[in-house]
Design a protein around this motif. Structure first.
Motif, PDB file in Angstrom:
ATOM      1  N   MET A  42       0.851  -1.206   0.000  1.00 39.66           N
ATOM      2  CA  MET A  42       0.000   0.000   0.000  1.00 39.66           C
ATOM      3  C   MET A  42       0.876   1.242   0.000  1.00 39.66           C
ATOM      4  O   MET A  42       1.813   1.353   0.796  1.00 39.66           O
ATOM      5  N   ALA A  43       0.579   2.138  -0.892  1.00 41.53           N
ATOM      6  CA  ALA A  43       1.506   3.251  -1.107  1.00 41.53           C
ATOM      7  C   ALA A  43       1.207   4.431  -0.186  1.00 41.53           C
ATOM      8  O   ALA A  43       1.846   5.461  -0.278  1.00 41.53           O
ATOM      9  N   ARG A  44       0.226   4.237   0.695  1.00 39.33           N
ATOM     10  CA  ARG A  44      -0.189   5.381   1.487  1.00 39.33           C
ATOM     11  C   ARG A  44       0.892   5.812   2.469  1.00 39.33           C
ATOM     12  O   ARG A  44       1.552   5.001   3.095  1.00 39.33           O
ATOM     13  N   GLN A  45       1.044   7.099   2.615  1.00 41.95           N
ATOM     14  CA  GLN A  45       2.040   7.639   3.528  1.00 41.95           C
ATOM     15  C   GLN A  45       1.322   8.283   4.703  1.00 41.95           C
ATOM     16  O   GLN A  45       0.498   9.157   4.527  1.00 41.95           O
ATOM     17  N   SER A  46       1.640   7.833   5.910  1.00 44.15           N
ATOM     18  CA  SER A  46       1.075   8.505   7.073  1.00 44.15           C
ATOM     19  C   SER A  46       2.014   9.613   7.508  1.00 44.15           C
ATOM     20  O   SER A  46       3.224   9.504   7.377  1.00 44.15           O
ATOM     21  N   GLY A  47       1.407  10.689   8.019  1.00 47.87           N
ATOM     22  CA  GLY A  47       2.220  11.840   8.362  1.00 47.87           C
ATOM     23  C   GLY A  47       2.250  12.093   9.854  1.00 47.87           C
ATOM     24  O   GLY A  47       2.252  11.158  10.664  1.00 47.87           O
ATOM     25  N   ASP A  48       2.256  13.371  10.194  1.00 44.15           N
ATOM     26  CA  ASP A  48       2.358  13.768  11.591  1.00 44.15           C
ATOM     27  C   ASP A  48       1.054  13.493  12.320  1.00 44.15           C
ATOM     28  O   ASP A  48       0.005  13.339  11.711  1.00 44.15           O
ATOM     29  N   VAL A  49       1.147  13.524  13.632  1.00 40.10           N
ATOM     30  CA  VAL A  49      -0.050  13.395  14.455  1.00 40.10           C
ATOM     31  C   VAL A  49      -0.887  14.657  14.268  1.00 40.10           C
ATOM     32  O   VAL A  49      -0.370  15.770  14.401  1.00 40.10           O
ATOM     33  N   VAL A 107      -4.189  10.263  16.101  1.00 40.13           N
ATOM     34  CA  VAL A 107      -4.521  10.019  14.700  1.00 40.13           C
ATOM     35  C   VAL A 107      -3.482  10.749  13.877  1.00 40.13           C
ATOM     36  O   VAL A 107      -3.183  11.916  14.148  1.00 40.13           O
ATOM     37  N   ARG A 108      -2.915  10.038  12.903  1.00 44.71           N
ATOM     38  CA  ARG A 108      -1.889  10.656  12.066  1.00 44.71           C
ATOM     39  C   ARG A 108      -2.482  11.115  10.745  1.00 44.71           C
ATOM     40  O   ARG A 108      -3.455  10.546  10.259  1.00 44.71           O
ATOM     41  N   GLU A 109      -1.864  12.104  10.203  1.00 44.47           N
ATOM     42  CA  GLU A 109      -2.328  12.657   8.938  1.00 44.47           C
ATOM     43  C   GLU A 109      -2.350  11.556   7.871  1.00 44.47           C
ATOM     44  O   GLU A 109      -1.426  10.749   7.784  1.00 44.47           O
ATOM     45  N   HIS A 110      -3.393  11.556   7.057  1.00 41.49           N
ATOM     46  CA  HIS A 110      -3.547  10.670   5.892  1.00 41.49           C
ATOM     47  C   HIS A 110      -3.812   9.215   6.221  1.00 41.49           C
ATOM     48  O   HIS A 110      -3.914   8.388   5.331  1.00 41.49           O
ATOM     49  N   GLU A 111      -3.885   8.858   7.497  1.00 45.54           N
ATOM     50  CA  GLU A 111      -4.080   7.438   7.773  1.00 45.54           C
ATOM     51  C   GLU A 111      -5.573   7.108   7.895  1.00 45.54           C
ATOM     52  O   GLU A 111      -6.417   7.992   7.996  1.00 45.54           O
ATOM     53  N   ILE A 112      -5.860   5.815   7.849  1.00 44.66           N
ATOM     54  CA  ILE A 112      -7.199   5.341   8.171  1.00 44.66           C
ATOM     55  C   ILE A 112      -7.101   4.695   9.538  1.00 44.66           C
ATOM     56  O   ILE A 112      -6.411   3.696   9.731  1.00 44.66           O
ATOM     57  N   ASP A 118     -10.723   5.274  -1.803  1.00 44.79           N
ATOM     58  CA  ASP A 118     -10.539   6.291  -2.842  1.00 44.79           C
ATOM     59  C   ASP A 118     -10.452   7.693  -2.246  1.00 44.79           C
ATOM     60  O   ASP A 118      -9.639   8.507  -2.657  1.00 44.79           O
ATOM     61  N   VAL A 119     -11.306   7.959  -1.263  1.00 49.70           N
ATOM     62  CA  VAL A 119     -11.300   9.276  -0.623  1.00 49.70           C
ATOM     63  C   VAL A 119      -9.949   9.505   0.029  1.00 49.70           C
ATOM     64  O   VAL A 119      -9.309  10.547  -0.145  1.00 49.70           O
ATOM     65  N   ASN A 120      -9.530   8.495   0.774  1.00 47.94           N
ATOM     66  CA  ASN A 120      -8.257   8.579   1.476  1.00 47.94           C
ATOM     67  C   ASN A 120      -7.116   8.795   0.491  1.00 47.94           C
ATOM     68  O   ASN A 120      -6.205   9.593   0.714  1.00 47.94           O
ATOM     69  N   SER A 133      -7.675  -0.556   7.366  1.00 49.71           N
ATOM     70  CA  SER A 133      -7.130   0.351   8.377  1.00 49.71           C
ATOM     71  C   SER A 133      -5.610   0.351   8.368  1.00 49.71           C
ATOM     72  O   SER A 133      -4.971  -0.661   8.084  1.00 49.71           O
ATOM     73  N   ASP A 134      -5.057   1.495   8.728  1.00 49.34           N
ATOM     74  CA  ASP A 134      -3.635   1.557   8.985  1.00 49.34           C
ATOM     75  C   ASP A 134      -3.362   1.173  10.431  1.00 49.34           C
ATOM     76  O   ASP A 134      -2.440   0.439  10.733  1.00 49.34           O
ATOM     77  N   ARG A 135      -4.174   1.755  11.320  1.00 54.11           N
ATOM     78  CA  ARG A 135      -4.031   1.425  12.737  1.00 54.11           C
ATOM     79  C   ARG A 135      -5.414   1.294  13.350  1.00 54.11           C
ATOM     80  O   ARG A 135      -6.368   1.901  12.870  1.00 54.11           O
ATOM     81  N   VAL A 136      -5.481   0.514  14.422  1.00 56.34           N
ATOM     82  CA  VAL A 136      -6.773   0.218  15.030  1.00 56.34           C
ATOM     83  C   VAL A 136      -6.709   0.472  16.535  1.00 56.34           C
ATOM     84  O   VAL A 136      -5.721   0.122  17.177  1.00 56.34           O
TER      85      VAL A 136
END
Lengths: 308, 260, 657, 355
Positions: B1-8, B32-37, B202-204, B225-228
């Motif tokens: 998965m190419a998604r990048q999570s960012g700062d809190v 919760v971090r930026e861009h994550e699910i 898609d939204v994410n 999810s990225d984190r739960v």
């Protein structure tokens, strides 16, 4: 000081009469969630029917005018009329509107008000009539003599009637099956169904009881002020009582009635002259409104939390 | 998965929430971090919805702090949260039932509209231009969520699954940074769930929106999810990557124990 | 009625499509050339817009390395930007190759390889994914350009280009080399191949049909003049771009006459978009008209009784005199008055609700259309006509002239087209619209075009006394019964399919004693019929097996038999026995072509056991069939099929031919 | 049946967002405006203009006002008549006390005065909802009328409390004849109705409806409940205020505070119930219905039952029919005549299909 007490007691006693009308509202609201704006019209209709039967019975059936028989028969007939009206309302107005938003039901009862008023006057005529209960509207002698406080016998009687009515209703709620079902209905319609009494039956009973309350209120108000169209406005007086006491609380209706009655009289006497009088018409509303802003759920109402 | 999570961007510290004497949330902390699910799971009544309500200011916790982008937020009303770029959907659909799909989504643009009511009354010049500009934005979302064929339909007439989608559209219309989704797939059939999953991803992906999600379907949660975070009886009992959480003994106990 | 201007473009000098496009941009820059329902409204592109974008796209393609003679695959729904791709490709002297957007990857691979595709212009992620799936098998493929970037953000393949990117690239290129494209346009010749369309391939593999600019322009001009089409026409472009009809109507004729093409929002919204646009010029296969009529009838079932009576009355009036009024034939004054009233109360509103109220000319082709169906549309004042043609003839052979419509014919030969019949009844055509060749298949080309330059259509037909052509069947399908009687399966199948309850029919009989048939019922129509009768059913298979349904179908078969008995040539070919299939024939199972024609031989083989049972006189037969779904899953359907006899009628004495 | 929509496609959002997106509706509406704006004043007799058409227009305006508050913003009000009273007396005093006050300005100021009072009485709506709020608006009804009665300044110390509206004059033209008054009313109502329609189809209207339908969700989206509700109160009262001023100046001429009683408030409420809650068109239909019904009954009852039953019978019958109709509409068609019209229109658009 004597004057203050006199005004206060006068106010409290007339407050009892407001409470009597408010009681009718509360009963119906509790059982069916309907804000019955037509309660005032029902009071008018009940009183008019009672007086009407009192006239008709001697005139048509040769009964002795003013006899106890005529009185009680008229009372029963008027009560029966109110029961029929209640059942008809349930069948024609409420049942088709079940599950509609409360505000729709409220507006329907405004319509009902017009129908009942029209019906009442069409049936019995629009003349102002006196109503004699045999109790004089005069100060109680010993109070007047010993303390110089004028308290009307009639008001006291009315208070007594109201008190017995409340006791009666409390007993009804407490000790009869229908009464228990009624309380259940107020909490949860589904739960009520499980008791085994159809909702419609409960509603009919409630409307009949409300009709009875209206009859009693109508007779007392009628004896006081004459049976006339203006009786319908007593219902409006009951509204601030409801706001104050909460729509679902019987004690609230009583306490609210007392507060409104007392404060209204006191304001009229002490504040009225300063602004030109006639403040009775709006003062209870403003009082209730001010009160609402502090406690939106009323005196005895439950706090409501919005769930999302 | 190419998604990048960012700062809190949302940091919840020691949150406790009570209704009268009832404890809904007890001492909960997570971020919760930026861009994550970020998913919140837990049995019924675990306090998941309350958690979302705390984040967007519907409920005010008695204790604890909320930091947005490193800044402490004091008592916050829902519209403040909206101004901060937080949008959400509700567990029980909270659409405006008297309005069409299009109007519902247009309400999502409310905070971005500048004209006042006098200009609206004229409906000329600036007001009309603004309406058109926002309509275009809304139409993009309508296309994105593939609800073209129902845009003029009153929402009350739509089936449940579509209503959920319209609610998502309304939230998206605000172009939120953070999207709170309260059980977006509850009551849907498999196909509708798949669609909704695709839309959330898609939204994410497309808008880079951070998503906080409550969901019951474990498969879905673990998939996207990225984190739960796991809640139980108002307490946090687990937090981490989907695989970590899945194998956490506390979590397993809560779920198995709760399944009586 | 819309005024039509004569085709204003000077024909002689404008002999390629790119030149036509540029000329429209000069003559009518602000007229709408294309509309597309997007973002809730009809986004409009004027001729000037389109010309500018085609220029940019062409320049961008050139920048990417597209060369004269290269082939550009075009795959997707009817989107303006895909039409621009076609034009841009032609600007550079390239050959656009349109493909069916619902083809699976393997089918696409065949065409991509066959046509030596280097460049592809596709609609969206779906098509890109298919190409990526077969990428390894396509050594020639160099660049893929996509229209809709949705979902493609993370695709990192270097050969993928967003169309916006290419357009921008081209704009810059065009700015610095403004004469580059003009020179490319000048290089174009009318004899260049303008487009390659693949035949659907009822038999064998699809063949690429090479059509020149001259051929398509001739066909388009002929058609436009024939129906006086002008720049004010509106057409809805919703049929696959890979199909010759769409290319003729939405591309060639639009570029010749300068009218507006309108692209629907999505496949689901076509009917709604049709209502909004209200085209003046419309093309639909018979199936669409059939569905529309079925819808009308079903919806009218729910109408109140007086409304139904009104509808029934005026439909009777229309049936009696509507078609004659449309044809300008004499009709009594009272009937005219009744019809005018009907027009106000029923026909007008009906056409409006269907989106057909502005139609001046509507065509149908591709399959036979039932006379009742045809008459219905004409009787309510829709000028529906039939045409006849093939991919190889730019769909331009015969047209029905206004005012001279025969329900069972396809009209008279179109301007500039010669038609004659071979001895075996096969239709032969010659004219400027003939294909140049099948791509890379000289032997096939030689087979198709005879020594005198006639294209052999493979269809069997007859001319009537007025010179109208009547199509009977595929020439090779026309067979003989053992008794010597003529057997034209298509002819019988079509007659069966004219009943709303019959969706498909497959007839057998060549070299047999008598004719038998497989029937597919129409689930919607029969389902409705069943519901009205309170018949419960669970899905197609269940409904198809019910006795009452058999009775219903038997009735249809017997009516066809009566009809056949009255026909001079076909009296022996009445259907003796039939069965109703347990599954719907499906293109995904190979039973239909992508254009939904039945593949009779394939079916005969696949269901050999059923055919045998029909001829063995059995009354039922067990069968199990694999059914595949769109998403690739499959399932077994099994049923004990009942076989029934139908009554036949003594054929009438043959008239002198 | 009369619709021919095929081909009426929209190629811009401006076209799509029109009040009447269908050409046939635009034509019909234009004709309607011509009839009521031009033909009626030229052709109608004095009785119709004075006793029916002018009041219908004025009540429509008041009903639009109430509809904005109740129908769109979801806040039930039983005090519309009081806001009309504020408008009527404000206009009277502005014209009386400010030299050379132009009538139209006075009209606008009257509306603004009513709006101000409306906001004041709207404040409770922030804390209370539903019936409680309805009762609170009754307070406005009684209080405002009481103030106007008790402080003679408002009626310029008229001994009876009755005031007579001054002559209406705009740019030197005196609006004296029923025709002139009708046309003036027509124009004011038309402009304000258009503005109302614009409001409810724009972001403002969506905010109101959002608060009406689901206030928590509206808040979460970012609407401020206070601002939205108070704006609804202000705009609603503005409309009622202007209607009140017109009531005094172009309709009955002499007014007293008691004329704006609870009955009138109920009448306006009935107009929107019968006409259609949440519909501008409904306000007109409802007003026409409520104005015409008594006239119809007055003519019909003697015809049917003879005069023997007396005036009392007729007026009671009227009460019953009024009340009965309210109940009937709430049961059968809670969205009133406007919805019936909408359904009829849908039928016409789909004709000959039933759905």
């Amino acid at each position: 000081m004597q004057f203050f007490i006199e005004v206060l007691i006068g106010g409290l006693l007339s407050g009892v009469m407001y409470a009597l009308v408010a009681l009718g509202f509360v009963l119906i609201y509790k059982a069916s969630g309907v804000f019955n704006f037509a309660q005032g019209a029902m009071v008018f209709f009940a009183a008019l029917s009672f007086v009407g039967f009192q006239e008709v019975l001697p005139a048509r059936f040769g009964m002795e005018a003013g006899s106890a028989a005529v009185f009680w028969l008229s009372f029963l007939l008027a009560f029966a009329t109110m029961v029929v009206l209640g059942i008809a309302t349930e069948r024609i107005v409420l049942r088709p509107l079940v599950n509609q938003p409360p505000i729709t039901l409220f507006m329907a009862t405004i319509g009902l008000t017009y129908v009942v008023e029209g019906l009442a006057q069409m049936t019995w005529g629009a003349n102002v009539r006196g109503l004699e209960l045999g109790i004089m509207d005069e100060p109680i002698g010993w109070l007047m003599d010993d303390y110089g406080i004028g308290v009307s016998k009639f008001d006291l009687f009315a208070a007594g009637v109201a008190a017995s009515l409340v006791a009666l209703l409390a007993a009804l709620f407490q000790y009869t099956k229908v009464g228990r079902a009624l309380r259940a209905v107020a909490d949860d319609h589904q739960a009520a169904l499980s008791i085994g009494i159809p909702l419609q039956t409960i509603w009919r009973v409630v409307w009949a009881v409300a009709g009875f309350v209206a009859l009693v209120a109508g007779m007392i108000w009628g004896a006081r002020n004459g049976v006339q169209f203006a009786l319908t406005f007593t219902a409006l007086k009951a509204l601030p009582v409801l706001i104050l006491g909460g729509f679902t609380s019987v004690p609230g209706a009583i306490v609210g009635g007392l507060i409104i009655g007392a404060s209204e009289k006191l304001a009229e006497v002490y504040v009225g002259p300063l602004v030109g009088g006639g403040i009775e018409g709006w003062f209870p509303y403003m009082l209730a409104l001010a009160f609402l802003l502090v406690r939106p759920e009323g005196l005895f109402g439950e706090r409501h939390i919005d769930r999302v | 998965m190419a998604r990048q999570s960012g700062d809190v961007i949302v940091d919840l510290r020691n949150i406790s929430l009570r209704f009268g004497g009832v404890k809904a949330l007890t001492d909960i902390s997570f971020d919760v971090r930026e861009h994550e699910i970020r998913s919140i799971i837990g049995p019924n009544g675990a306090g998941k919805s309350s958690m979302l309500n705390v984040i967007n200011g519907v409920y005010h916790p008695q204790e604890g702090q909320i930091h947005f982008r490193g800044q402490l937020r004091r008592r916050m009303e829902p519209h403040h949260a909206a101004e901060q770029g937080i949008a959400r959907t509700f567990q029980n659909i909270a659409l405006f039932r008297g309005m069409t799909v299009l109007d519902n989504i247009m309400t999502g643009r409310a905070l971005k509209m500048r004209c006042n009511f006098l200009q609206h009354a004229l409906y000329w010049g600036a007001a009309q231009r603004e309406e058109v500009a926002h309509r275009l934005k809304v139409e993009e979302i309508i296309e994105f969520l593939e609800i073209q064929s129902i845009r003029k339909t009153p929402v009350g007439r739509l089936p449940y699954g579509l209503q959920k989608r319209v609610e998502l559209a309304r939230a998206l219309a605000a172009e939120p940074h953070i999207l709170l989704l309260d059980e977006p797939m509850a009551g849907m059939n498999v196909e509708e769930k798949q669609d909704m999953c695709r839309f959330i991803l898609d939204v994410n992906d497309h808008y880079g929106t951070t998503i906080v999600l409550i969901e019951h379907d474990m498969g879905v949660v673990m998939d996207i999810s990225d984190r739960v975070v796991v809640l139980d009886y108002g307490r946090k009992i687990g937090d981490g990557l989907p695989d970590e959480v899945k194998n956490d003994p506390d979590v397993i106990r809560a779920y198995l124990g709760g399944a009586h | 009625m819309a005024t039509t201007r004569a085709v204003a473009v000077d024909v002689a000098s404008l002999d390629t499509f790119p030149r036509l496009l540029m000329e429209h941009a000069r003559q009518r820059p602000q007229r709408p050339a294309m509309r597309e329902k997007e973002y809730g409204i009809w986004q409009t592109y004027t001729w000037a817009d389109v010309a500018a974008r085609v220029r940019a796209l062409a320049s961008g393609l050139a920048e990417l390395g597209f060369k004269r003679g290269d082939r550009l695959a075009v795959v997707g729904d009817n989107r303006p930007r895909l039409y621009w791709s076609v034009a841009a490709c032609q600007c550079l002297g390239g050959i656009p190759v349109m493909m069916y957007q619902d083809a699976v990857a393997q089918e696409m691979a065949y065409v991509m390889l066959d046509a030596d595709i280097r460049f592809a212009s596709v609609e969206d992620q779906e098509q890109v994914d298919k190409l990526l799936e077969i990428e390894a098998d396509l050594p020639n493929l160099e660049r893929v350009i996509y229209d809709d970037p949705r979902g493609l953000r993370h695709y990192s393949q270097p050969f993928l280009h967003g169309m916006d990117e290419v357009l921008e690239m081209g704009r810059i290129h065009d700015e610095y080399h403004p004469d580059f494209l003009d020179k490319e346009l000048d290089k174009g010749s009318p004899e260049d191949i303008a487009v390659m369309l693949y035949t659907s391939g009822t038999t064998g593999q699809p063949k690429g049909v090479c059509q020149s600019h001259a051929a398509f322009i001739a066909a388009a001009q002929g058609g436009c003049a024939f129906d006086s089409l002008g720049e004010t026409e509106d057409i809805l472009s919703y049929l696959p771009m890979a199909w010759v009809g769409d290319h003729l109507f939405s591309y060639a004729q639009a570029l010749v006459a300068g009218f507006t093409i309108n692209c629907p929002e999505s496949a689901e919204t076509v009917m709604n978009d049709l209502r909004e646009i209200g085209p003046t010029y419309y093309f639909a296969p018979p199936r669409v008209f059939e569905n529309l009529l079925t819808q009308v009838m079903i919806r009218m079932e729910d109408a109140s009784r007086p409304k139904r009576a009104l509808f029934g009355y005026f439909m009777d009036v229309a049936r009696r005199c509507g078609a004659d009024i449309l044809d300008g034939k004499p009709v009594s004054a009272t009937d005219r008055l009744r019809y005018a009233l009907g027009k106000l109360l029923i026909y007008g509103p009906l056409k409006n609700v269907l989106g057909l109220s502005r139609i001046r000319v509507a065509y149908t082709a591709g399959a036979a259309i039932g006379p009742d169906l045809f008459r219905f549309y004409r009787s309510i004042g829709i000028n529906l006509k039939q045409l006849y043609g093939q991919t190889e003839t730019c769909a331009y052979v015969c047209l029905q002239p206004d005012g001279n419509i025969k329900f069972d014919s396809v009209g008279t030969p179109a301007p500039q087209v010669e038609v004659k019949l071979a001895d075996n009844g096969e239709i032969l055509v010659r004219g400027p619209m003939l294909l140049k060749a099948y791509y890379k298949r000289p032997e096939a080309t030689a087979e198709a075009i005879n020594a005198e330059g006639y294209f052999m259509t493979g269809d069997a037909g007859v001319f009537d006394s007025d010179g109208h052509l009547k199509i009977i069947d595929r020439a090779k399908d026309v067979g003989r019964l053992n008794g010597g009687g003529m057997f034209a399966p298509n002819y019988i199948e079509n007659k069966l399919k004219f009943f709303p309850y019959v969706k498909e029919a497959v007839c057998f009989g060549n070299g047999r004693e008598h004719v038998t048939a497989f029937i597919n019922i129409d689930l919607e129509a029969v389902g409705n019929w069943a519901e009205r009768r309170g018949l419960a059913y669970a899905g197609y298979t269940d409904l198809a097996g019910q006795a009452a349904v058999y009775e219903l179908v038997k009735d249809c078969v017997e009516q066809v038999n009566v009809d056949l008995a009255g026909d001079a040539a076909m009296g022996d070919a009445q259907v003796r026995r039939f069965l109703i299939l347990h599954k719907e024939l499906d293109a995904d199972d190979g039973e239909l072509t992508r254009t939904r024609k039945v593949r009779r031989n394939f079916i005969a083989e696949k269901y050999a056991v059923l055919v045998d049972a029909l001829y063995a006189g059995k009354t039922s037969q067990y069968i199990e069939t694999q059914v595949s779904y769109e998403d690739g899953r499959s399932n077994m359907v099994a049923a004990e099929l009942r076989i029934e006899d139908a009554q036949t009628f003594p054929p009438q004495a043959r008239k002198a031919a | 049946m009369l619709y021919r929509e095929a081909g009426q496609f929209k190629s811009s959002y401006a076209e799509d967002g029109r009040i009447f997106p269908i050409r046939q509706d635009r034509v019909g509406f234009t004709l309607l405006m011509l009839v009521f704006g031009v033909a009626v004043p030229l052709l109608a007799n004095e009785y119709w203009l004075k006793a029916i058409l002018t009041p219908v227009l004025i009540f429509s305006l008041a009903a639009i006002g109430l509809n904005i508050l109740t129908g769109y913003a979801g806040q039930l009000s039983l005090g519309s008549a009081a806001f009309m009273a504020v408008g009527a007396f404000a206009a009277y005093n502005f014209i009386l006390r400010v030299d050379g006050m132009p009538f139209l300005l006075a009209l606008a100021l009257a509306g603004l005065a009513a709006a101000l009072v409306g906001v004041l009485f709207g404040l409770p709506s922030l804390r209370i909802k539903g019936f409680y709020l309805a009762v609170a608006t009754l307070a406005a009804q009684f209080f405002i009328v009481w103030v106007l009665v008790k402080f003679p300044w408002f009626s310029n110390h008229s001994s009876s409390g009755v005031v007579t509206a001054q002559e209406v004059s705009i740019l030197g033209y005196a609006f004296v004849s029923p025709e002139a008054k009708y046309v003036l009313t027509f124009l004011v109502v038309a402009v304000l109705a258009l503005a109302a329609k614009n409001l409810v189809r724009s972001a403002t209207g969506r905010a109101w409806m959002a608060v009406r339908d689901m206030d928590v969700a509206a808040q979460v989206i970012g609407f401020r409940l206070m601002r939205t509700k108070l704006l609804a109160f202000a705009v609603s009262s503005f409309y009622c205020g202007v209607a009140g001023a017109l009531y005094a100046y172009t309709y009955i001429g002499t007014v007293e505070p008691e004329g704006f009683n609870l009955d009138l408030s109920f009448k306006i409420l009935f107009m929107i119930i019968i006409g259609g809650v949440g519909s501008i068109l409904g306000a007109f239909l409802g007003a026409a219905f409520i104005v015409l019904l008594p006239i119809l009954l007055d003519n019909l009852v003697p015809a049917l039952f003879g005069d023997a039953l007396g005036a009392g019978f007729a007026s009671n019958l009227q009460l019953i029919i009024f009340g009965g109709l309210i109940i009937f509409f709430l049961i059968v068609e809670p969205h009133g005549l406007a919805r019936l019209w909408q359904i009829a229109k849908e039928k016409l658009r789909l004709w000959p299909f039933p759905h």
